[in-house]
Enzyme design. Structure first.
Site, short mmCIF file in Angstrom:
data_model
loop_
_atom_site.label_atom_id
_atom_site.label_comp_id
_atom_site.label_asym_id
_atom_site.label_seq_id
_atom_site.Cartn_x
_atom_site.Cartn_y
_atom_site.Cartn_z
CD1 TRP A 380 0.86 -0.45 3.03
CD2 TRP A 380 -0.48 1.27 3.47
NE1 TRP A 380 1.25 0.06 4.24
CE2 TRP A 380 0.45 1.11 4.54
CE3 TRP A 380 -1.43 2.29 3.55
CZ2 TRP A 380 0.46 1.95 5.66
CZ3 TRP A 380 -1.42 3.11 4.67
CH2 TRP A 380 -0.49 2.94 5.70
CG ASP A 381 4.88 0.85 1.34
OD1 ASP A 381 3.97 0.19 1.88
OD2 ASP A 381 6.07 0.78 1.70
CD GLU A 508 3.05 -3.66 8.98
OE1 GLU A 508 4.15 -4.16 9.32
OE2 GLU A 508 2.79 -3.34 7.81
CE LYS A 620 7.12 -1.91 11.47
NZ LYS A 620 6.89 -3.02 10.52
CD GLN A 621 3.09 1.34 10.12
OE1 GLN A 621 3.55 0.29 10.52
NE2 GLN A 621 2.92 1.59 8.83
#
Length: 788
Positions: A380-381, A508, A620-621
């Site tokens: 999906w980046d 994640e 994580k993000q």
């Protein structure tokens, strides 16, 4: 308030010894041969053209330890496949992995002086310089070397991977004996005995390859032409790797053709004269049956190399420079006041251009074509991070990325059936050819938001280009097929809310949750946009709508059902904290013990079992914070500040996708110092190897996040309901910044200086936009507006 602790942990724990590169806005350059940074340098000095990727390894080889080098050559979209073996399997798990292959190495040019081989690790390196110029696309190396017998030589090599010729690369290798005359030997090789990195303990690196992926079928060698024909063992592709070499030297020389297993050599014996240059020019090509019928590959290879020789190396360099001049004219981001940042931005933009597929059949992988991290998979980046950069800088490439998703629609339909959806399409979390390759479903397949991410990029594209033909012929079908999945996975609870359960959002470190805020909010946008498109086409192009509906077996009631689900979407909110909850259970978990987690335990995914991480409030993000950006107009500034203040201290930024998003939101809510720190981490993430794994390939999403940080962050650019908005700020470290965007047929230049922003219409007749809420119109007769 804002907490920097976790970011500092991440950087300290992951950073490795670096090579220091002189600051130059338009190049990277090293002035000494450094074995400690060699592996990293192979990534940083990689060349590509969106199809071919050649790591920056030396033509003449490297004799250092095997674990300090990866002499890789890659083809975007060319892959091998292997069955995924699960010790404990279950229905619907991904069955086959696809991984990008290290293909035959055509870069090799070895040099012998009498019986001594030129080797940077032997003899004496008196002078050394290597540079990669972003304006010419040329990798240049200059070496002054003395052999163990005292024979001094000068070597100058130039390498290019051609943007104008998908299948072609070229190398010019010039040797000059400086203090002797005598026998030299130059050997141009094509080596098929290559292999991929084997999987280790880091899940981000390597492939579980059970044996040789490429099987040699045939080889051809005559005069200056060498070629290897391979077949993949499982994926069924044919590949011809070919080279053609020419020696330019006025003195005596002879050519011998040699073959050793899968290694073909053209060996030039030269009677060298002191001070007289010897130039070997080598052209290489790759053709596979992914692009052409197998029977044509050898012919096409010969023809392409013959044409390249006729064109000549100098002309190819000129074509390359002209292509890049056009790219930079549209894409350049100029920053005055921070040389390190300017270098980082240009480096990132150049590598994005090198990595992106532009044929509608390939995409852009997480590591581009620079290394084997993540096995060459697409994520999906692309849609959320990389697509905006190309949409606003080179929209024709953005369209090709959308065409790739359409090419994979049938596989997405098949995956939906495997996941027990009677209708609709579910795009894979990680893939090359369209099938799901994620073996760890809690952090892979469960990320259903991939469907909404693709829908978001289609919406962004349509608003920026108004390309109705694309929407009718491709986009609408994707939008509606993928929208169906939300009604397949979601349901209404006792309070009448539409809930989406057992999914994983962008974070994640939190998996298999109910009502992930990002997923639900993006699904709502997706459902509404799909219904909008269906209604628009039905009203304005009824014949086209009938065609699409027939292809999908679309029920007339479906768009209304999408509207209802969107209207009643459950979006978790905690009234006590006044924040948007990441999911139904996130706020009930205990907070990770950051204070007592040693720095060497980051990133967490390499040091703790997933279940341990999943039980905690730790990210994580960016997750909720990413929604604040993508759905910006749905939140007030106060909402954004509260969400940012809550989630940033819980975020490790172990993902390279994180810091750019936090930078953008920090800028919007007035945390300017923190915004700049996060931005700098993003801009030089690979050049400074802050995550400690760039030697396995660049981080393309973070590279694109740098552009987003300028446009979305400091310039405050948003597109809301098709309207272009800006709210610029100028970091105190900068004197000014300038960037350009394509929008609705126009090319706009934005320049931000102290106390002033200038908007200049470079192409197009009219463009409307708003500056801090003030509506302005640029026209041919009045193309410039300056505002405070």
């Amino acid at each position: 308030m804002f907490n920097r602790t976790q970011k500092e942990y991440t950087v300290v724990s992951s950073a490795k010894p670096q090579h220091t590169y002189p600051l130059d806005a338009w190049s990277i350059r090293e002035t000494s041969f450094d074995t400690q940074s060699h592996f990293l340098d192979e990534t940083l000095f990689a060349l590509g053209n969106g199809y071919i990727g050649l790591r920056g390894s030396y033509e003449d080889g490297y004799s250092g330890p095997a674990n300090t080098t990866l002499d890789g050559s890659y083809l975007n979209g060319f892959y091998e496949s292997e069955t995924i073996h699960y010790p404990e399997t279950a229905y619907g798990l991904a069955k086959t992995n696809q991984f990008m292959l290290n293909v035959p190495n055509g870069k090799g040019i070895s040099l012998w002086i009498d019986d001594e081989r030129f080797d940077l690790l032997h003899g004496t390196v008196e002078q050394y310089e290597r540079s990669l110029d972003f304006r010419t696309g040329v990798l240049l190396r200059k070496v002054l070397w003395t052999s163990s017998k005292g024979q001094r030589i000068s070597i100058v090599s130039r390498r290019v991977v051609c943007f104008e010729h998908k299948h072609l690369y070229a190398i010019e290798y010039t040797v000059t004996p400086l203090n002797f005359s005598g026998k030299l030997r130059l050997v141009a090789s094509l080596d098929g005995a290559v292999k991929n990195i084997e999987a280790g303990d880091d899940p981000r690196i390597g492939s579980a390859v059970s044996g040789p992926a490429l099987q040699l079928v045939d080889s051809q060698q005559e005069d200056d032409f060498s070629a290897l024909l391979h077949h993949t063992s499982n994926s069924g592709f044919a590949l011809v790797s070919a080279t053609a070499s020419k020696l330019d030297y006025s003195g005596t020389h002879t050519l011998r053709l040699l073959k050793n297993g899968q290694r073909l050599e053209q060996s030039y014996e030269v009677q060298a004269t002191e001070g007289l240059a010897i130039r070997l020019t080598k052209f290489g090509s790759y053709f596979s049956s992914r692009d052409y019928p197998a029977k044509e590959l050898m012919y096409r290879s010969r023809d392409t190399l013959a044409q390249a020789q006729a064109t000549g190396f100098a002309e190819l360099l000129l074509e390359q420079e002209q292509y890049l001049a056009n790219f930079w004219q549209q894409a350049d981001v100029e920053i005055a006041g921070d040389d390190a940042l300017q270098q980082g931005i240009h480096f990132n933009q150049f590598h994005l251009l090198q990595s992106v597929g532009r044929d509608g059949k390939t995409n852009i992988s997480a590591k581009g074509v620079t290394g084997e991290g993540y096995e060459g998979h697409y994520f999906w980046d692309t849609e959320i991070y990389i697509f905006p950069f190309f949409l606003y800088s080179k929209p024709e490439i953005a369209k090709k990325l959308l065409e790739y998703r359409y090419a994979g629609l049938e596989q997405a339909r098949q995956r939906a059936r495997q996941m027990s959806h009677e209708r609709g399409a579910l795009y894979p979390w990680r893939t090359i050819a369209g099938e799901e390759c994620s073996a760890y479903f809690p952090a892979g397949t469960a990320q259903y938001h991939i469907n909404a991410d693709i829908a978001y990029s289609i919406k962004l594209y349509f608003e920026a280009t108004g390309d109705q033909d694309y929407l009718v012929n491709f986009g609408a079908e994707i939008l509606m097929e993928t929208a169906r999945i939300w009604l397949g996975i979601g349901s209404y609870d006792r309070e009448g809310r539409f809930c989406i359960n057992q999914v994983t959002g962008p974070d994640e470190y939190t998996a298999l949750v109910n009502n992930n805020y990002y997923t639900n909010a993006m699904a709502r946008l997706h459902l509404n946009f799909a219904a909008d498109v269906a209604e628009r086409i039905a009203a304005k192009q009824p014949e086209q709508f009938s065609r699409i509906a027939a292809l999908m077996a679309l029920d007339n009631a479906e768009p209304a059902a999408w509207r209802r689900a969107a209207q009643l979407m459950n979006l978790p909110y905690d009234a006590a904290l006044q924040i948007h909850a990441q999911d139904d259970s996130f706020l009930s978990k205990k907070v990770w013990d950051f204070a007592n987690t040693p720095k060497e335990k980051y990133p967490l995914l390499l040091n703790y079992h997933p279940m341990v991480i999943y039980r905690h409030q730790v990210c994580k993000q960016a997750d909720v914070v990413l929604a604040l950006l993508l759905l910006s107009d749905e939140f007030s500034k106060e909402d954004k500040k509260r969400d940012f203040d809550y989630y940033e201290p819980l975020t490790t930024h172990d993902s390279s996708l994180s810091s750019c998003i936090y930078s953008i939101i920090a800028s919007e809510i007035g945390y300017h110092e923190q915004a700049y720190d996060f931005f700098m981490e993003t801009a030089r993430l690979d050049l400074d190897n802050t995550h400690g794994n760039t030697h396995y390939g660049v981080h393309t999403a973070a590279m694109a996040g740098t552009w987003m940080g300028v446009a979305y962050g400091f310039a405050g650019m948003r597109v809301v309901k098709g309207a272009l908005r800006f709210a610029p700020t100028l970091p105190t470290q900068w004197q000014h910044y300038t960037f350009k965007i394509h929008f609705q047929g126009a090319l706009l230049e934005v320049r931000v200086e102290p106390g002033r922003t200038e908007y200049r219409l470079l192409q197009g007749e009219t463009l409307r936009l708003s500056h801090r809420g003030e509506e302005i119109t640029l026209t041919l007769s009045a193309p410039v507006k300056s505002l405070a």
